[in-house]
Enzyme design. Structure first.
Site, short mmCIF file in Angstrom:
data_model
loop_
_atom_site.label_atom_id
_atom_site.label_comp_id
_atom_site.label_asym_id
_atom_site.label_seq_id
_atom_site.Cartn_x
_atom_site.Cartn_y
_atom_site.Cartn_z
N THR A 12 11.52 53.29 9.62
CA THR A 12 11.67 51.91 9.40
C THR A 12 10.06 51.87 9.38
O THR A 12 9.44 53.04 10.27
CB THR A 12 12.31 51.60 10.60
OG1 THR A 12 12.19 49.93 9.77
CG2 THR A 12 11.68 51.29 11.34
N GLU A 13 9.20 51.20 8.78
CA GLU A 13 8.66 50.82 8.65
C GLU A 13 7.45 51.46 7.88
O GLU A 13 6.00 51.70 8.44
CB GLU A 13 7.59 50.10 9.57
CG GLU A 13 8.42 48.70 10.67
CD GLU A 13 8.74 47.63 10.02
OE1 GLU A 13 7.16 47.57 9.02
OE2 GLU A 13 8.92 46.54 9.79
N LYS A 16 8.64 51.57 2.65
CA LYS A 16 10.15 51.51 1.51
C LYS A 16 9.76 50.44 0.46
O LYS A 16 9.83 50.76 -0.84
CB LYS A 16 11.30 51.74 1.67
CG LYS A 16 11.62 52.51 2.94
CD LYS A 16 13.19 53.00 3.00
CE LYS A 16 13.50 51.89 4.29
NZ LYS A 16 12.52 51.96 4.99
N THR A 17 9.94 48.92 0.77
CA THR A 17 9.94 48.39 -0.13
C THR A 17 8.45 48.42 -1.39
O THR A 17 8.53 48.40 -2.40
CB THR A 17 9.55 46.91 0.29
OG1 THR A 17 10.95 47.19 1.17
CG2 THR A 17 10.08 45.31 -0.52
N LYS A 38 19.22 45.88 -2.62
CA LYS A 38 18.92 46.22 -1.84
C LYS A 38 20.35 45.85 -1.21
O LYS A 38 20.60 45.14 -0.38
CB LYS A 38 18.05 45.45 -1.08
CG LYS A 38 17.59 45.47 0.78
CD LYS A 38 17.30 46.54 1.29
CE LYS A 38 16.45 46.97 3.06
NZ LYS A 38 15.65 47.63 2.79
N SER A 42 18.52 43.02 7.24
CA SER A 42 18.73 42.44 8.27
C SER A 42 17.26 42.08 8.57
O SER A 42 16.78 41.82 7.77
CB SER A 42 19.21 43.41 9.25
OG SER A 42 18.55 44.41 9.98
N ASP A 55 12.16 41.56 1.89
CA ASP A 55 12.26 42.44 0.83
C ASP A 55 12.93 42.60 -0.56
O ASP A 55 12.39 42.65 -1.16
CB ASP A 55 12.53 44.12 1.72
CG ASP A 55 11.51 44.05 2.70
OD1 ASP A 55 10.14 44.31 2.79
OD2 ASP A 55 12.03 45.35 3.92
N GLU A 117 16.84 50.68 -2.82
CA GLU A 117 16.57 51.04 -2.24
C GLU A 117 16.72 50.51 -0.31
O GLU A 117 17.60 49.88 -0.12
CB GLU A 117 15.02 50.19 -1.59
CG GLU A 117 14.01 50.22 0.05
CD GLU A 117 13.55 49.11 0.42
OE1 GLU A 117 12.85 48.81 1.14
OE2 GLU A 117 13.27 48.06 -0.08
#
Length: 227
Positions: A12-13, A16-17, A38, A42, A55, A117
């Site tokens: 994560t982080e 990706k977006t 997407k 969450s 996102d 994504e």
């Protein structure tokens, strides 16, 4: 029918977006009509009476045609926690079948490419039995891996690639995204990744900061996807 690419990350982080938007913009500049998807998100806020994810809104804004938000993001949960936990707290079930139906509806539109994504990394739980990667495998989607350049990224990248290929899927390409401007020995780590990863490099994005985000498209090379 539109071709779909699934974008996953080493963790994560990792951007990706950010990378997905750059890919979408590059494809649009190459003459492709694109849509962003997407499936699960969450960390959503109530906007105009509907839970929406930042996102997913970014992907919606980068899309070539205007569609209702829920078509871009069928599962949206308020807490910024793992989606399967958020779904349980909301007394909902994340259905792979429903996610697939959402993608099928997007494919019926007049677009060329869809960029779907993921959330988190490759092995994202949807419930007690299913992973998001199970859906990707079911749909036989080519995968694009976003490698967030920071300490530990070589291990995470190689393990993720092994898992994707173990699932019988094609790695269409990968993007190296420098998420840590203070990363020690960045060039050496980047060289190791390029030597080890046997897939097309679609881009190496330097640290751009918030003010430079709109320039990310210039570091994307879509040639391997256009073949």
């Amino acid at each position: 029918m539109a071709k779909t690419f699934f974008i996953t990350g080493t963790d994560t982080e990792v951007g990706k977006t950010f990378v997905t938007r750059a890919l979408m913009r590059a494809a649009a500049e190459a003459g492709k009509k694109v849509l962003g998807y997407k499936p699960v998100a969450s960390g959503c806020e109530l906007i105009d009476g509907e839970l929406k994810n930042s996102d997913a809104l970014t992907l919606q804004a980068a899309s070539s045609i205007a569609l209702p938000y829920h078509m871009h993001n069928p599962y949206a949960f308020a807490p910024a926690i793992a989606p399967h936990i958020a779904a349980a707290k909301a007394n909902e079930t994340i259905s792979i079948h429903h996610i697939g139906e959402g993608l099928a509806r997007l494919k019926e539109t007049a677009v060329d490419w869809i960029f779907a994504e993921g959330a988190g990394g490759w092995r994202l739980p949807l419930d007690e039995q299913h992973l998001l990667s199970d859906w990707v495998r079911k749909e036989h989607l080519p995968v694009i891996l976003v490698v967030g350049a920071r300490l530990g990224c070589i291990n995470h990248a190689l393990l993720t690639l092994d898992a994707i290929r173990h699932d019988g899927l094609v790695v269409a390409g990968w993007v190296l995204n420098r998420v840590d401007p203070e990363m020690s020995h960045y060039e050496e780590n980047a060289a190791t990744l390029k030597q080890r990863i046997k897939a097309p490099l679609l881009g190496e994005i330097p640290w751009l900061g918030e003010e430079g985000e709109d320039t990310a498209t210039g570091f994307i090379d879509l040639a391997p996807l256009l073949k």
